[in-house]
Design an enzyme around this catalytic site. Structure first.
Site, PDB file in Angstrom:
ATOM      1  N   GLY A 207      87.480  19.879  -1.013  1.00  0.00           N
ATOM      2  CA  GLY A 207      87.340  19.064   0.257  1.00  0.00           C
ATOM      3  C   GLY A 207      87.264  17.419  -0.382  1.00  0.00           C
ATOM      4  CE  LYS A 225      88.645   5.365  -1.177  1.00  0.00           C
ATOM      5  NZ  LYS A 225      88.567   6.574  -2.208  1.00  0.00           N
TER       6      LYS A 225
HETATM    7  N1  HSE Z   1      90.651  11.275  -0.937  1.00  0.00           N
HETATM    8  C1  HSE Z   1      89.333  10.467  -1.349  1.00  0.00           C
HETATM    9  C2  HSE Z   1      89.164  10.475  -3.025  1.00  0.00           C
HETATM   10  C3  HSE Z   1      88.219  10.679  -0.392  1.00  0.00           C
HETATM   11  O1  HSE Z   1      89.510  11.303  -3.461  1.00  0.00           O
HETATM   12  O2  HSE Z   1      88.603   9.585  -3.352  1.00  0.00           O
HETATM   13  C4  HSE Z   1      87.220   9.427  -0.508  1.00  0.00           C
HETATM   14  O3  HSE Z   1      87.715   8.254   0.161  1.00  0.00           O
END
Ligand code: HSE
Length: 337
Positions: A207, A225
């Site tokens: 997940g 980000k």
């Molecule tokens: N897919 C993202 C990660 C989830 O692996 O960091 C969290 O933003």
């Protein structure tokens, strides 16, 4: 406090479990009881103006595939816009998946909610990466709060660390691992020689990966980000088009082996200094950014306190839901003031 939850996937369902299990604690420590009055998923909504029984919403979702199939409270075909416009609530939780092409449907959900003067808490990176300055302006014009702790670092309070712990200081540059999935993949490749495809499948099962995992692999998630971080903590006005992006798709076993021989590990590193970039880099063992698994680590070079590094789990449903909970408490506090 009445909330509408838009998106009932991994994060939404974990948040529902957390809210159920922490009812007493929230009342005791913060003096309030968050009531989810509507949950929306792709098939429709489940609504109760008095507050939904979240265990029931979870059970309907698990057995029937959608909350809209609740025989009494379900509204098949009712979409998020209708719910945001029509159901009385102070705050909207926007928890739909990131879609970088156009930020939708999250972007429209957020705009509608802010126009209706509802506070918004989101974990969706795309609307912010695409339209952060205008969304902030819209929030301030409508006297609504826009919170997004869960968009960077999952449960690790990277944005809050800057906002709450570095008052008066100044960040000169940022360098870090901001994607748990690629860190997991690179760690598995280095430590157990797992091929990239197989390691990605593991990350998906656990997940951590995005609904479209190419966002992780090709560096777009890290780039989003960085944009959020640069805009909200460094006063930069950058958007995705300003980020130089190279993901891990072309990292080979040979590259990993060569790094190992030099006492390093390859990591997908995001940097904000003169420019903004994402690229795989060799990081020496023992360096604060040389951390494994799904961990995120961000080093801030600051004006007054040198280098500070925040480390913690950057992905996962429970962890990201915990960031939404932090934001709910923050909104509650702001309203109380
Ligand atoms: N897919 C993202 C990660 C989830 O692996 O960091 C969290 O933003």
């Amino acid at each position: 406090m009445r909330l509408i939850m838009v998106g009932f996937g991994t994060i939404g369902q974990n948040l529902a479990r957390i809210l159920e299990s922490k009812k007493k604690q929230l009342l005791r420590e913060f003096g309030f009881h968050p009531r989810i009055v509507a949950v929306v998923d792709t098939a429709g909504a489940m609504i109760n103006p008095e507050g939904l029984d979240l265990n029931r919403a979870l059970a309907v979702k698990q057995t029937k595939g959608s909350v809209a199939k609740d025989p009494e409270l379900g509204r098949l075909g009712m979409d998020a816009q209708e719910v945001i416009e029509g159901v009385e609530a102070e705050t909207v939780l926007e928890l739909t998946p990131t879609r970088i092409v156009d930020g939708e449907p999250g972007l429209s959900h957020i705009k509608t909610a802010l126009r209706r003067r509802r506070h918004v808490i989101t974990t969706n990176k795309a609307p912010l990466a695409i339209a952060m300055p205008s969304l902030m302006e819209m929030a301030s014009y409508n006297k609504a709060l826009l919170k997004f702790s869960g968009t960077v670092g999952g449960g690790t309070p990277i944005l809050d660390f800057v906002r709450k712990c570095l008052n008066g200081n100044r960040i000169e540059s940022v360098r870090g691992i901001l994607n748990g999935t690629t860190n997991y993949i690179l760690t598995r490749m280095a430590e157990s020689d797992t091929p990239m495809d197989a390691a990605l499948k593991e990350a998906q099962v656990l997940g951590y990966a995005e609904a479209d995992p190419s966002y992780d692999i090709d560096g777009m998630d890290t780039a989003c980000k960085l944009v959020i971080l640069a805009n909200s903590t460094m006063g930069r006005e950058v958007s995705l088009k300003d980020v130089e992006i190279k993901g891990i798709r072309e990292v080979t076993r040979e590259d990993i082996e060569a790094a190992r021989k030099k006492g390093s590990r390859i990591k997908l590193i995001g940097t904000v200094d003169g420019g903004v970039s994402v690229r795989p880099e060799a990081v020496p063992l023992g360096h604060p950014l040389c951390i494994g698994g799904t961990l995120n680590a961000v080093s801030f070079r600051t004006e007054l306190t040198g280098e500070l590094t925040v480390v913690g789990k950057g992905a996962g449903g429970v962890e990201t839901a915990s960031a939404v909970l932090r934001d709910i408490v923050d909104v509650r506090r702001a309203l109380a003031q």
